[in-house]
Write an enzyme that holds these catalytic residues in place. Structure first.
Site, mmCIF file in Angstrom:
data_model
loop_
_atom_site.group_PDB
_atom_site.id
_atom_site.type_symbol
_atom_site.label_atom_id
_atom_site.label_comp_id
_atom_site.label_asym_id
_atom_site.label_seq_id
_atom_site.Cartn_x
_atom_site.Cartn_y
_atom_site.Cartn_z
ATOM 1 N N CYS A 81 7.002 2.303 0.953
ATOM 2 C CA CYS A 81 6.410 2.170 -0.583
ATOM 3 C C CYS A 81 5.103 1.395 -0.855
ATOM 4 O O CYS A 81 4.387 1.878 -1.528
ATOM 5 C CB CYS A 81 7.464 1.711 -1.396
ATOM 6 S SG CYS A 81 8.960 3.078 -1.288
ATOM 7 N N ASP B 22 18.133 20.030 1.185
ATOM 8 C CA ASP B 22 16.854 19.899 2.190
ATOM 9 C C ASP B 22 16.803 21.272 2.968
ATOM 10 O O ASP B 22 17.495 21.908 3.124
ATOM 11 C CB ASP B 22 17.408 18.714 2.995
ATOM 12 C CG ASP B 22 16.085 18.007 3.559
ATOM 13 O OD1 ASP B 22 15.978 16.818 3.338
ATOM 14 O OD2 ASP B 22 15.506 18.740 4.408
ATOM 15 N N LYS C 11 1.630 2.504 0.402
ATOM 16 C CA LYS C 11 1.501 3.714 -0.286
ATOM 17 C C LYS C 11 1.112 3.930 -1.822
ATOM 18 O O LYS C 11 0.031 4.352 -2.168
ATOM 19 C CB LYS C 11 2.679 4.707 0.286
ATOM 20 C CG LYS C 11 2.429 6.138 -0.600
ATOM 21 C CD LYS C 11 3.599 7.149 0.084
ATOM 22 C CE LYS C 11 4.961 6.677 -0.426
ATOM 23 N NZ LYS C 11 5.307 7.525 -1.602
ATOM 24 N N PHE D 92 9.765 -12.599 -4.363
ATOM 25 C CA PHE D 92 8.539 -11.940 -3.979
ATOM 26 C C PHE D 92 7.378 -13.063 -3.721
ATOM 27 O O PHE D 92 6.280 -12.803 -4.040
ATOM 28 C CB PHE D 92 8.225 -10.746 -4.571
ATOM 29 C CG PHE D 92 8.914 -9.758 -4.252
ATOM 30 C CD1 PHE D 92 10.387 -9.471 -4.475
ATOM 31 C CD2 PHE D 92 8.378 -8.453 -3.214
ATOM 32 C CE1 PHE D 92 11.045 -8.488 -4.029
ATOM 33 C CE2 PHE D 92 9.120 -7.424 -2.727
ATOM 34 C CZ PHE D 92 10.501 -7.564 -3.335
ATOM 35 N N PHE E 294 14.101 2.164 -8.039
ATOM 36 C CA PHE E 294 13.388 1.103 -7.475
ATOM 37 C C PHE E 294 14.381 0.354 -6.265
ATOM 38 O O PHE E 294 14.813 -0.732 -6.373
ATOM 39 C CB PHE E 294 13.584 -0.193 -8.786
ATOM 40 C CG PHE E 294 12.666 0.174 -10.041
ATOM 41 C CD1 PHE E 294 11.239 0.326 -10.027
ATOM 42 C CD2 PHE E 294 13.409 0.894 -11.015
ATOM 43 C CE1 PHE E 294 10.550 0.861 -11.137
ATOM 44 C CE2 PHE E 294 12.643 1.646 -12.095
ATOM 45 C CZ PHE E 294 11.188 1.271 -12.161
HETATM 46 C C1 UDX Z 1 10.216 -1.741 -2.131
HETATM 47 C C2 UDX Z 1 10.467 -2.086 -3.591
HETATM 48 O O1 UDX Z 1 11.247 -3.317 -3.538
HETATM 49 C C3 UDX Z 1 11.403 -1.071 -4.205
HETATM 50 O O2 UDX Z 1 11.680 -1.446 -5.584
HETATM 51 C C4 UDX Z 1 10.811 0.245 -4.302
HETATM 52 O O3 UDX Z 1 11.538 1.275 -4.840
HETATM 53 C C5 UDX Z 1 10.334 0.604 -2.830
HETATM 54 O O4 UDX Z 1 9.723 -0.289 -1.949
HETATM 55 P P1 UDX Z 1 11.243 -1.803 0.173
HETATM 56 O O5 UDX Z 1 9.915 -1.413 0.756
HETATM 57 O O6 UDX Z 1 12.533 -1.682 0.858
HETATM 58 O O7 UDX Z 1 11.385 -1.896 -1.325
HETATM 59 O O8 UDX Z 1 11.198 -3.500 0.893
HETATM 60 P P2 UDX Z 1 10.960 -4.669 -0.180
HETATM 61 O O9 UDX Z 1 12.062 -5.591 0.171
HETATM 62 O O10 UDX Z 1 10.399 -4.655 -1.281
HETATM 63 O O11 UDX Z 1 9.802 -5.648 1.030
HETATM 64 C C6 UDX Z 1 8.595 -4.872 0.915
HETATM 65 C C7 UDX Z 1 7.627 -5.532 2.252
HETATM 66 O O12 UDX Z 1 7.228 -6.716 1.517
HETATM 67 C C8 UDX Z 1 8.526 -5.785 3.399
HETATM 68 O O13 UDX Z 1 7.516 -5.595 4.444
HETATM 69 C C9 UDX Z 1 8.809 -7.376 3.247
HETATM 70 O O14 UDX Z 1 8.779 -7.912 4.329
HETATM 71 C C10 UDX Z 1 7.477 -7.845 2.268
HETATM 72 N N1 UDX Z 1 7.834 -9.049 1.660
HETATM 73 C C11 UDX Z 1 8.555 -8.948 0.455
HETATM 74 C C12 UDX Z 1 7.038 -10.037 2.016
HETATM 75 O O15 UDX Z 1 6.214 -10.272 2.765
HETATM 76 N N2 UDX Z 1 7.380 -11.328 1.115
HETATM 77 C C13 UDX Z 1 8.338 -11.113 -0.107
HETATM 78 O O16 UDX Z 1 8.587 -12.155 -0.813
HETATM 79 C C14 UDX Z 1 8.922 -10.061 -0.151
#
Ligand code: UDX
Length: 470
Positions: free
Chosen positions: A283, A34, A286, A272, A155
Site C-alpha cells: 500500500c 474472482d 504504491k 507510526f 484501512f
Molecule cells: C497499511 C495501512 O496501515 C492500512 O491502513 C492500509 O489500508 C494498507 O496499508 P500495511 O501495509 O498492512 O497497512 O502495513 P503497516 O502496518 O501500516 O506498515 C507499513 C510499513 O510501514 C511496513 O513496512 C512497516 O514496517 C512500516 N512502519 C510502520 C514503520 O517503518 N514504522 C512505523 O512506525 C509503522
C-alpha cells in the site's frame, strides 16, 4: 436487529477476501467473485491463500454457506444489492494507479445489471474514479437510475486485517445520494449499532457496545481522497521519524526518547513513529506514488510526497552503509539476515525493504544466509537460493559463522533470541538492527557491538568479543 443485505465482493485478494468473510460474520450473505478458477477452488476447499490472523477461523465458519466463491460475476451481480469492487490497482510506470481491472469489472457488471444496485469502490483508487465507473456503466447501456457508485475505502493492515475490519477507527462512506448511503448504513449497522460487540462468539477488539465505530458520510470524491491522504500521511510520519533518526545519529541523541517525547503530545500521537529501514508493503509505496501522480495531473505542487519517497529510499541505503561501517569492507563478508517480509506477522514481501537490502548486499559481494518465519517460500520465487544466497532453517543456523547478524523485519521472535547462543555461533559478535528490537545496554552486556537506528551504537563490555573467534 440489523437486516441481512445480499453482497457481492469482486476480487479475493487481501481486501476482497477479508471484506467477504467479515461481511458474512456481520450477518450478510456474500458471493465472492474472482476470475482465477484455481483461487476460487482453493477458497471453496478452505485454503485462505494468505497468512492472516482469524481468516481460517472465519472462512471455516462461513465457507460455501454464507460466503460462496465463484467465477460468475453475472450471477453475483443479479443476486446482490451491493457490489464491492476490490480488485487490484497496481502501480503503472508513471506512478499512477492502473485502473484497467476496475474498468473491466465495471463493464462486466454493466452486462448483467437489470435492477438497482449500489456499486462500491473498495480498492484504493484516485479521486474521480467513481465518475469513470459511472461513465463505463452508462457507455455499456445501463440506465443512470439503475445504479449509484459510492466509495468505501478500507484501512486494513496486513496481519490484523480482520480485527481492523470489525473494529475500525472509522467507517468512511462517500455517497452522493441518500438511497446509496442508506444501503451502506444498513450494511455496517451491525458494527455502528454496537450489536456485533454483544455477541459472545464475536472477534474481540477495541470497539464495544458503548463505543461502536462512527460512520462518516462524505461526498464520493472526499472519500476517495481520504484513503490516499491517510496512507500518504502515515508514510510521511514514518519518513519524518526516519529523517529525525538520522539527525539523532549525527547528534548522538536517542530517537526512541525523541519519538516518545513527540508522541506524548496528543496532537502528534505515538503511532507510526517507529524508525527503521523504511516503509514497504502493497500500500504505502504504491499509494504515495499514486497520490503524487494525482496531484501532478491536477497541477498541484505536492513535492512533499517526493521527499517522503526520497527519505524512504535513502533509509535502505543508510542501512547498508551501517553494515559497511561495522565491518569495514563488504566484499566477501558472510551475513546472517533475519527478516524478509515487509513487516512482522505476514508472509507478504511486496516492496519489502528487506529484499531490496539483500539485493544491495549481494551486489556488494556479500554472501547472505537469510531466515524468515513465514516469507521464505515467497522470497525464493523472486530471489532463488544459489550463488551467494542461501536460506536457513532458523535464526541460529543463519548466524553460524556469519561476520554479522542483520535484523530487517520486526518479527517478535527476532527480539527474543538466545543472545548467549548467538554470540557463540557468530564469527564476530556484531548485530546491525534495522528495527530497534533490542535495548543497546543489554546487548553490550552480552558482549555485542550493536548498531541500531537513531541510537548511539553500543559496544561490548569485554572488548575482545568482536575479535574473530577461533
Ligand atoms: C497499511 C495501512 O496501515 C492500512 O491502513 C492500509 O489500508 C494498507 O496499508 P500495511 O501495509 O498492512 O497497512 O502495513 P503497516 O502496518 O501500516 O506498515 C507499513 C510499513 O510501514 C511496513 O513496512 C512497516 O514496517 C512500516 N512502519 C510502520 C514503520 O517503518 N514504522 C512505523 O512506525 C509503522
Amino acid at each position: 436487529m440489523s437486516k441481512p443485505i445480499p453482497i457481492a465482493v469482486v476480487g479475493s485478494g487481501y481486501v476482497g477476501l477479508v471484506a467477504a468473510v467479515c461481511f458474512a460474520e456481520m450477518g450478510h450473505p456474500v458471493i465472492c467473485v474472482d476470475n482465477d478458477q484455481q483461487k476460487v477452488t482453493a477458497l471453496q476447499e478452505g485454503d485462505t491463500l494468505i497468512h492472516e490472523h482469524h481468516l481460517p477461523e472465519l472462512l471455516g465458519r462461513y465457507r460455501n454457506d454464507r460466503v460462496r466463491f465463484t467465477t460468475d460475476l453475472a450471477e453475483a451481480t443479479r443476486e446482490s444489492d451491493a457490489i464491492f469492487i476490490a480488485v487490484g490497482t497496481p502501480q503503472s510506470e508513471t506512478g499512477d494507479a492502473d485502473l484497467s481491472y476496475v474498468e473491466a469489472v465495471a463493464c462486466e457488471i454493466a452486462r448483467s445489471l437489470t435492477s438497482y444496485k449500489v456499486i462500491v469502490e473498495k480498492s484504493t483508487v484516485p479521486v474521480y474514479t467513481n465518475e469513470w465507473i459511472s461513465r463505463a456503466l452508462e457507455r455499456n447501456g445501463v440506465e443512470r437510475h439503475l445504479f449509484d457508485v459510492v466509495s468505501n475505502p478500507e484501512f486494513l493492515r496486513e496481519g490484523t486485517a480482520v480485527v481492523d475490519f470489525l473494529h475500525p477507527d472509522r467507517i468512511v462512506v462517500g455517497a452522493d445520494n441518500e438511497r446509496a448511503a442508506a444501503i451502506l448504513r444498513d450494511i455496517y449497522a451491525p458494527l455502528t449499532s454496537g450489536e456485533y460487540y454483544q455477541r459472545e462468539d464475536g472477534i474481540s477488539g477495541c470497539c464495544s457496545v458503548s463505543e461502536p465505530p462512527p460512520l462518516l458520510l462524505t461526498s464520493t470524491k472526499s472519500a476517495e481522497i481520504i484513503k490516499h491522504a491517510s496512507n500518504a500521511f502515515l508514510a510521511l510520519k514514518i519518513s519524518f521519524i526516519n529523517a529525525v533518526s538520522n539527525l539523532c545519529e549525527a547528534a548522538d541523541a536517542n530517537v526512541e526518547q525523541v519519538a516518545r517525547g513527540m508522541g506524548l503530545d496528543t496532537r502528534i500521537g505515538p503511532k507510526f513513529l517507529r524508525p527503521g529501514v523504511g516503509y514497504g508493503g502493497s500500500c504505502f509505496p504504491k499509494d504515495v506514488a499514486a497520490f503524487r501522480a494525482v496531484a501532478e495531473q491536477m497541477g498541484i505542487d505536492f513535492s512533499l510526497l517526493t521527499e517522503v519517497e526520497k527519505i524512504n529510499a535513502q533509509q535502505k541505503k543508510r542501512f547498508v552503509s551501517k553494515v559497511r561501517s561495522a565491518l569495514w569492507n563488504l566484499r566477501g563478508k558472510k551475513l546472517a539476515v533475519l527478516g524478509l517480509a515487509f513487516k512482522g506477522d505476514t508472509d507478504d514481501i511486496r516492496e519489502s525493504p528487506a529484499i531490496e537490502i539483500i539485493r544491495m548486499l549481494l551486489n556488494e559481494g556479500c554472501s547472505v544466509a537469510a531466515f524468515d518465519p513465514a516469507a521464505m517460500e515467497r522470497t525464493q520465487q523472486v530471489l532463488p537460493a544459489g550463488g551467494k544466497l542461501r536460506y536457513a532453517a532458523d535464526a541460529y543456523e543463519a548466524a553460524k559463522d556469519a561476520d554479522a547478524l542483520l535484523i530487517l523485519t520486526d518479527w517478535a521472535e527476532f527480539g527474543e533470541l538466545d543472545l548467549r547462543r548467538l554470540n557463540q555461533l557468530l564469527r564476530y559478535s556484531i548485530i546491525v538492527d534495522g528495527r530497534n528490537l533490542y535495548d543497546p545496554a543489554v546487548l553490550s552486556d552480552h558482549g555485542f557491538t550493536y548498531v541500531s537506528v537513531g541510537r548511539p551504537a553500543a559496544h561490548p563490555i569485554r572488548e575482545t568479543s568482536t575479535v574473530a573467534k577461533a
